[in-house]
Design a protein around this motif. Structure first.
Motif: not given
Length: 264
Positions: A63-68
């Motif tokens: 989730t964090l990778v997709f957001w960043r």
């Protein structure tokens, strides 16, 4: 080389179909990555950390990778988080009633439901949000409040049908009624096309059923009829997913654009 009109038409349709398919695949990257992680985790050797707990960490990282990376916006992240939470609530009730189970032990497990279970619903939300961006979705004739009320009733019926008469079919008819005249406009290459909103719910429901078969095959969860070995998920789940996707769609649509009227 000269192409006749029929050949040009078929070539154009082929290119549009290829672009439509590739864009859908791009919208599914989160779900594909999540299911790939679930599948890969079954091949891991024995570790101090339970597989379900490891998948929680993997889901958060994903989730964090997709957001960043900018593949999902802050608004998308809110929608995905909300869907994660309501998905966990859904799982808690269904597992308690014996609809399915998560047979493996885990530390991050409440009421028989591992916290990673919510990421399965987050993946659906990610698809809807990414499709909204990638296809440049625009709604025509969308009635937000009636659709939202019916979607909420559909969500509640998945709980209450265990004690009250199942209103699934009446709610399906009602959903078709409140979305009658609502179309989803989407961009494929340089063309804009439309489809009825209710049809998009059914198509997404079908592909979620396909994904559910893959997920149960890799041990993401298990239905009672799969206790003695994997078997296909019942086709009736297509309809259940088609109804449930309305909840995700309503959440994703909030504040995303001004719904267009038929005239606008």
């Amino acid at each position: 080389m000269y192409e006749t009109p029929p050949v040009r038409l078929l070539t154009s349709l082929g290119r549009q179909l290829a672009d439509f398919t590739w864009t859908n695949i791009r919208a599914c990257f989160y779900a594909v990555a999540l299911l790939a992680g679930v599948g890969a985790s079954t091949a891991l050797p024995a570790l101090p950390l339970a597989r379900y707990d490891l998948l929680v960490a993997y889901g958060v990282l994903l989730t964090l990778v997709f957001w960043r990376r900018g593949w999902e916006t802050g608004r998308d992240l809110v929608v995905i988080t909300v869907c994660h939470v309501i998905g966990l609530l859904f799982e808690l009730v269904k597992v308690a009633l014996g609809s399915w189970e998560y047979p493996e032990p885990a530390f991050l497990k409440v009421g028989g439901v591992p916290l990673y279970g919510g990421f399965l619903y987050a993946a659906v939300a990610s698809y809807v949000c990414r499709a909204w961006h990638l296809f440049d979705l625009r709604l025509t004739g969308y009635r937000a409040w009636p659709t939202g009320v019916v979607a909420a009733a559909i969500y509640l019926n998945f709980f209450t049908h265990h004690w009250l008469p199942d209103a699934r079919w009446p709610l399906a008819v009602l959903l078709v009624a409140v979305t009658a005249g609502t179309t989803v406009g989407y961009r494929v290459l340089d063309r804009r096309r439309t489809m009825p909103l209710a049809l998009s719910f059914f198509l997404i429901g079908f592909f979620l059923w396909v994904a559910e078969n893959l997920a149960t095959l890799t041990g993401a969860w298990r239905y009672p009829h799969q206790a003695d070995g994997w078997q296909p998920v019942a086709c009736a789940k297509i309809g259940a997913w088609a109804l449930l996707i309305s909840v995700t769609f309503v959440l994703a649509s909030v504040g995303r654009q001004r719904p267009r009227t038929a005239a606008g």
